[in-house]
Design a protein around this motif. Structure first.
Motif, short mmCIF file in Angstrom:
data_model
loop_
_atom_site.label_atom_id
_atom_site.label_comp_id
_atom_site.label_asym_id
_atom_site.label_seq_id
_atom_site.Cartn_x
_atom_site.Cartn_y
_atom_site.Cartn_z
N ARG A 45 6.08 4.15 -4.97
CA ARG A 45 6.70 4.64 -3.76
C ARG A 45 5.89 5.56 -3.01
NH1 ARG A 45 12.07 6.74 -6.39
NH2 ARG A 45 12.80 5.11 -7.52
N SER A 46 5.48 5.36 -1.74
CA SER A 46 4.65 6.05 -1.08
C SER A 46 4.70 5.87 0.49
CB SER A 46 2.97 5.73 -1.29
OG SER A 46 2.11 6.72 -0.75
N THR A 47 4.53 7.06 1.29
CA THR A 47 4.45 7.02 2.86
C THR A 47 3.18 6.91 3.02
OG1 THR A 47 6.57 8.24 2.85
CG2 THR A 47 5.35 7.93 4.73
N GLU A 49 0.49 7.10 5.78
CA GLU A 49 -0.08 7.26 7.08
C GLU A 49 -1.28 6.89 7.48
OE1 GLU A 49 1.23 11.51 8.45
OE2 GLU A 49 2.82 11.30 6.97
N VAL A 122 2.68 3.91 10.30
CA VAL A 122 3.35 4.58 9.11
C VAL A 122 4.25 3.68 8.31
CG1 VAL A 122 4.88 6.41 8.14
CG2 VAL A 122 3.38 6.69 10.35
N ALA A 124 5.91 2.27 4.58
CA ALA A 124 6.83 2.82 3.37
C ALA A 124 6.50 1.72 2.17
CB ALA A 124 8.20 3.04 3.68
N CYS A 152 4.90 -3.34 1.77
CA CYS A 152 4.75 -2.21 2.57
C CYS A 152 5.55 -2.62 3.99
CB CYS A 152 3.14 -2.01 2.98
SG CYS A 152 2.30 -1.43 1.48
N ALA A 155 7.71 1.15 10.64
CA ALA A 155 8.84 1.89 11.10
C ALA A 155 9.84 0.84 11.41
CB ALA A 155 8.23 3.00 12.19
#
Length: 398
Positions: A45-47, A49, A122, A124, A152, A155
């Protein structure tokens, strides 16, 4: 289940411990691995940017000087109207839960690129385990291959990239019958050879096709993709992989990202992730085989070895240079065949194997391969690229 148990105490107050190591990969091991199928893997899990900075860093890391990644003004004047990021910058997270004390070795990945992305986006990222099966191979008599998938999402909730990630699980040599069986080797080069590599690396900057359109009509099956030299592999390349990809600055996930008390807590929660340095007694991560000979020996590698993501990034660099600014990479896969150790060079090339045209969209499939200085194939893959067909109205294309 047969196990070699050094200690059952777990971690002491310093985080130091001797973990339980499996001596074999057996039916019970496979059952344990398969029990975790469907598991939502927290470490993936990673955001993400995507920025101009990490896009530049990743492009530099894979050796690309593609202006679509590095020159925002130039990219805005292109067909796409915006700067892009190298597609393999995301979706690289290893998904290998369970099997305490069994080493994980990155095996390869298969990407599908559904939407373009670049600085300002961005994403997720999530991942889960979807399969585990027993395998045997040239370098290991038994292993378990774990297959994970990452997704992935942008937004707007749209899927941008999906990746299948494959990880080999192999007991370390401290467990009886563990480890890979590669013979140790070292690579050295003369000053003249190194000068020759340097000249070629600089000359390769001109290989990218850039704004010159590569039309689908002009491509023939059997046509070559320009060979690119990558290397010699340095410890600093490995450090860049660790910092740029694995630590989650880009797309490798967010596990084991920290130091000191953070890592002490991490090792207490996951004692099988730790390994005691025999020289200092300090508890460290077994990942250190990528920069320390002792751990490389424990895994059974021929020397200090690379982090495999980089070689897959080289495949991405080679094919995106070849297709030019107006091409679009739709799919890429890469499989690690042999270790790439410090000092090795890799020659990456390709060949067109298939072409097809449907609804004005021309698709080309290329086989890709990377070989070291001994002629051994260390990475193999393929790419699916969309190219413009002559006479196509680009505004009507998806």
């Amino acid at each position: 289940m047969t196990e070699a148990r050094a200690s059952s105490r777990g971690a002491d107050s310093s985080g130091r411990q001797e973990t339980t190591l499996r001596s074999t990969i057996d039916t019970e091991s496979l059952a344990e691995a398969r029990r975790l199928i469907g598991y939502d893997y927290r470490a993936a899990r990673s955001t993400i940017e995507v920025s101009a900075d990490n896009t530049r860093d990743y492009a530099n890391y894979i050796g690309s000087n593609n202006r679509m990644y590095l020159d925002p003004a130039y990219a805005r004047s292109s067909r796409w109207g915006r700067p892009l990021a190298p597609p393999t910058i995301v979706g690289t997270s290893i998904i290998a839960p369970g099997l305490r004390g069994v080493q994980w070795i990155y095996g390869g990945a298969r990407w599908r690129f559904h939407r373009l992305f670049g600085p300002g986006d961005v994403l997720a990222q999530t991942g889960r385990l979807v399969d585990a099966e027993a395998k045997s191979g040239r370098a290991a008599s038994s292993m378990i291959m774990q297959k994970g998938v990452t997704s992935c999402v942008n937004a707007d909730g749209e899927t941008v990239v999906e990746t299948e990630v494959y990880t080999m699980r192999i007991p370390r040599k401290r467990a009886s019958s563990g480890g890979l069986n590669y013979a140790k080797r070292e690579t050295t080069w003369t000053v003249g050879e190194l000068d020759g590599f340097a000249e070629r690396l600089l000359a390769q900057r001109r290989l990218g096709r850039g704004p010159e359109i590569r039309y689908w009509d002009d491509v023939d099956v059997g046509e070559s993709v320009d060979e690119v030299l990558c290397g010699p592999l340095r410890l600093s390349d490995i450090a860049l992989t660790r910092g740029t990809v694995v630590y989650g600055i880009i797309g490798g996930g967010r596990d084991e990202n920290g130091g000191y008390s953070y890592m002490l807590d991490h090792y207490r929660r996951h004692p099988a992730h730790s390994y005691e340095n025999p020289e200092t007694g300090v508890t460290e991560h077994p990942h250190r085989g990528h920069w320390e000979q002792y751990m490389a020996d424990e895994v059974g590698m021929p020397g200090i070895y690379d982090i495999g993501y980089q070689r897959l990034g080289w495949l991405c660099r080679v094919i995106t240079d070849w297709m030019g600014d107006d091409g679009r990479l739709r799919a890429l896969e890469g499989w690690l065949r042999r270790p790439n150790v410090v000092g090795d060079v890799t020659y990456v090339s390709g060949v067109v194997t298939e072409k097809r045209l449907a609804d004005g969209v021309g698709t080309v499939v290329c086989a890709l391969s990377g070989k070291n200085q001994h002629g051994e194939e260390t990475v193999r893959g393929s790419a699916e690229v969309e190219l413009l067909a002559r006479g196509t109205d680009t505004e009507q294309l998806p």
